[in-house]
Design a protein around this motif. Structure first.
Motif, PDB file in Angstrom:
ATOM      1  N   LYS A  23       0.822  -1.212   0.000  1.00 18.57           N
ATOM      2  CA  LYS A  23       0.000   0.000   0.000  1.00 18.57           C
ATOM      3  C   LYS A  23       0.857   1.264   0.000  1.00 18.57           C
ATOM      4  N   GLU A  24       2.106   1.125   0.488  1.00 18.53           N
ATOM      5  CA  GLU A  24       3.038   2.258   0.496  1.00 18.53           C
ATOM      6  C   GLU A  24       3.906   2.280  -0.758  1.00 18.53           C
ATOM      7  N   ASP A  25       3.543   1.466  -1.741  1.00 19.70           N
ATOM      8  CA  ASP A  25       4.244   1.400  -3.034  1.00 19.70           C
ATOM      9  C   ASP A  25       5.654   0.836  -2.946  1.00 19.70           C
ATOM     10  N   TYR A  26       5.879  -0.073  -2.002  1.00 19.71           N
ATOM     11  CA  TYR A  26       7.128  -0.816  -1.980  1.00 19.71           C
ATOM     12  C   TYR A  26       6.945  -2.114  -2.762  1.00 19.71           C
ATOM     13  N   ARG A  27       8.005  -2.548  -3.427  1.00 18.54           N
ATOM     14  CA  ARG A  27       8.008  -3.887  -4.036  1.00 18.54           C
ATOM     15  C   ARG A  27       8.420  -4.870  -2.934  1.00 18.54           C
ATOM     16  N   VAL A  28       7.707  -5.976  -2.802  1.00 15.18           N
ATOM     17  CA  VAL A  28       7.937  -6.896  -1.694  1.00 15.18           C
ATOM     18  C   VAL A  28       8.382  -8.263  -2.194  1.00 15.18           C
ATOM     19  N   SER A  29       9.429  -8.811  -1.555  1.00 13.45           N
ATOM     20  CA  SER A  29       9.832 -10.193  -1.771  1.00 13.45           C
ATOM     21  C   SER A  29       9.712 -10.917  -0.434  1.00 13.45           C
ATOM     22  N   ARG A  30       9.544 -12.231  -0.497  1.00 13.57           N
ATOM     23  CA  ARG A  30       9.328 -13.005   0.729  1.00 13.57           C
ATOM     24  C   ARG A  30      10.305 -14.170   0.813  1.00 13.57           C
ATOM     25  N   ALA A  31      10.680 -14.504   2.046  1.00 16.62           N
ATOM     26  CA  ALA A  31      11.420 -15.734   2.336  1.00 16.62           C
ATOM     27  C   ALA A  31      10.899 -16.254   3.667  1.00 16.62           C
ATOM     28  N   TYR A  32      10.799 -17.574   3.792  1.00 17.14           N
ATOM     29  CA  TYR A  32      10.151 -18.169   4.956  1.00 17.14           C
ATOM     30  C   TYR A  32      11.141 -18.898   5.867  1.00 17.14           C
ATOM     31  N   SER A  33      12.413 -18.886   5.503  1.00 15.49           N
ATOM     32  CA  SER A  33      13.456 -19.498   6.339  1.00 15.49           C
ATOM     33  C   SER A  33      14.772 -18.794   6.058  1.00 15.49           C
ATOM     34  N   GLY A  34      15.747 -19.014   6.925  1.00 16.58           N
ATOM     35  CA  GLY A  34      17.052 -18.411   6.710  1.00 16.58           C
ATOM     36  C   GLY A  34      17.714 -18.920   5.444  1.00 16.58           C
ATOM     37  N   THR A  35      17.586 -20.218   5.202  1.00 13.71           N
ATOM     38  CA  THR A  35      18.188 -20.814   4.002  1.00 13.71           C
ATOM     39  C   THR A  35      17.546 -20.257   2.740  1.00 13.71           C
ATOM     40  N   ARG A  45      18.790  -7.889  -4.917  1.00 17.08           N
ATOM     41  CA  ARG A  45      19.432  -7.093  -3.862  1.00 17.08           C
ATOM     42  C   ARG A  45      18.409  -6.068  -3.378  1.00 17.08           C
ATOM     43  N   PRO A  46      17.705  -6.373  -2.272  1.00 21.20           N
ATOM     44  CA  PRO A  46      16.672  -5.457  -1.789  1.00 21.20           C
ATOM     45  C   PRO A  46      17.274  -4.194  -1.196  1.00 21.20           C
ATOM     46  N   ASP A  47      16.445  -3.179  -1.044  1.00 18.84           N
ATOM     47  CA  ASP A  47      16.897  -1.924  -0.443  1.00 18.84           C
ATOM     48  C   ASP A  47      16.855  -1.983   1.076  1.00 18.84           C
ATOM     49  N   LEU A  48      16.048  -2.896   1.628  1.00 21.34           N
ATOM     50  CA  LEU A  48      15.944  -3.058   3.085  1.00 21.34           C
ATOM     51  C   LEU A  48      15.380  -4.440   3.366  1.00 21.34           C
ATOM     52  N   ILE A  49      15.740  -5.002   4.532  1.00 29.22           N
ATOM     53  CA  ILE A  49      15.276  -6.331   4.929  1.00 29.22           C
ATOM     54  C   ILE A  49      14.600  -6.257   6.287  1.00 29.22           C
ATOM     55  N   LEU A  50      13.442  -6.915   6.397  1.00 28.52           N
ATOM     56  CA  LEU A  50      12.786  -7.130   7.688  1.00 28.52           C
ATOM     57  C   LEU A  50      13.072  -8.569   8.086  1.00 28.52           C
ATOM     58  N   LEU A  51      13.750  -8.762   9.218  1.00 28.92           N
ATOM     59  CA  LEU A  51      14.275 -10.078   9.578  1.00 28.92           C
ATOM     60  C   LEU A  51      13.710 -10.570  10.903  1.00 28.92           C
ATOM     61  N   ASP A  52      13.004 -11.702  10.856  1.00 32.79           N
ATOM     62  CA  ASP A  52      12.580 -12.385  12.074  1.00 32.79           C
ATOM     63  C   ASP A  52      13.760 -13.195  12.607  1.00 32.79           C
ATOM     64  N   LEU A  53      13.792 -13.434  13.917  1.00 33.18           N
ATOM     65  CA  LEU A  53      14.894 -14.206  14.497  1.00 33.18           C
ATOM     66  C   LEU A  53      14.594 -15.697  14.559  1.00 33.18           C
ATOM     67  N   MET A  54      13.359 -16.037  14.912  1.00 36.47           N
ATOM     68  CA  MET A  54      12.994 -17.445  15.103  1.00 36.47           C
ATOM     69  C   MET A  54      12.567 -18.049  13.768  1.00 36.47           C
ATOM     70  N   LEU A  55      13.557 -18.500  13.009  1.00 33.19           N
ATOM     71  CA  LEU A  55      13.312 -19.057  11.679  1.00 33.19           C
ATOM     72  C   LEU A  55      13.689 -20.534  11.651  1.00 33.19           C
ATOM     73  N   PRO A  56      13.020 -21.346  10.822  1.00 34.91           N
ATOM     74  CA  PRO A  56      13.455 -22.736  10.653  1.00 34.91           C
ATOM     75  C   PRO A  56      14.789 -22.781   9.907  1.00 34.91           C
ATOM     76  N   GLY A  57      15.573 -23.804  10.194  1.00 34.32           N
ATOM     77  CA  GLY A  57      16.892 -23.888   9.556  1.00 34.32           C
ATOM     78  C   GLY A  57      17.823 -22.862  10.144  1.00 34.32           C
ATOM     79  N   LEU A  58      18.425 -22.050   9.288  1.00 32.00           N
ATOM     80  CA  LEU A  58      19.281 -20.962   9.769  1.00 32.00           C
ATOM     81  C   LEU A  58      18.426 -19.933  10.502  1.00 32.00           C
TER      82      LEU A  58
END
Length: 221
Positions: A23-35, A45-58
């Protein structure tokens, strides 16, 4: 348009973040695990990353040191102050505790993107004995200037900006398309071949290697 990568295994939270960012006109990519995040980052190469800590794998903490040169906001339920300090010292630019205010998170994202854009960047990129000056668009090897076409320059610049990663063919074409409309999927191999030859003619070294079926990278061995 700025690209933000969400590394989050909770589908509900990830969907909520993606909707708010879109809604803020950002392009979004998703990943569901560290790997998976590292695999995604081999292609974009994104401009910024939102990173959760409790991820499966890495875990997010394991992934963070690998995210060099990209602003990372950690989004986690962990509230221990020592943990926050450790993550900020490890390279994160901010730490947001779950549950969070979407409005506040969007404001923090905007601030860090603006800060990243305003940060003075050294105009010289270096790899081995290659020096590429982004201000003057000159390339030298041991003080010998190399004459490159606009397309060859754009390819070399992107590879040197991501010299520890394989840059996919699709990413190369996407990132250089504005400046080099003559470069197409069918001609990319020829442009890279010409670039490698010009560099090799000066130093007798092969600086660029093809990764079969994926793309190209700077030769590190």
């Amino acid at each position: 348009m700025k690209t933000i990568l969400i590394i989050e295994d909770d589908i509900y939270i990830g969907n909520m973040l993606e909707e708010a960012l879109s809604k803020e006109d950002y392009r979004v990519s998703r990943a569901y695990s560290g790997t998976e995040a590292l695999l995604v980052l081999s292609g974009i190469r994104p401009d910024l990353i939102l990173l959760d800590l409790m991820l499966p794998g890495l875990s997010g903490k394991d992934v963070l040191p690998k995210l060099k040169g990209i602003p990372v906001i950690v989004v986690s339920a962990k509230v221990d102050i020592d943990n926050k300090v450790d993550l900020l010292l490890s390279g994160a630019v901010d730490y947001v505790t779950k549950p969070f205010s979407t409005k506040e998170l969007l404001a923090r994202i905007a601030v860090h993107l603006r800060t990243a854009s305003n940060t003075l960047v050294n105009p010289a990129l270096t790899f081995d004995d290659i020096v590429l000056n982004t201000d003057t668009h000159t390339i030298t090897i041991n003080d010998t200037e190399i004459k490159l076409t606009r397309t060859e320059y754009a390819i070399l610049k992107l590879l040197m900006q991501n010299q520890t990663q394989v840059v996919t063919k699709s990413l190369l074409l996407e990132r250089i398309s504005d400046d080099t409309p003559d470069c197409t999927e069918s001609s990319l191999k020829m442009h890279v071949s010409n670039l490698r030859k010009k560099l090799r003619d000066v130093s007798k070294k092969d600086y660029i290697e093809a990764v079969w079926g994926i793309g190209f990278k700077m030769r590190t061995e």
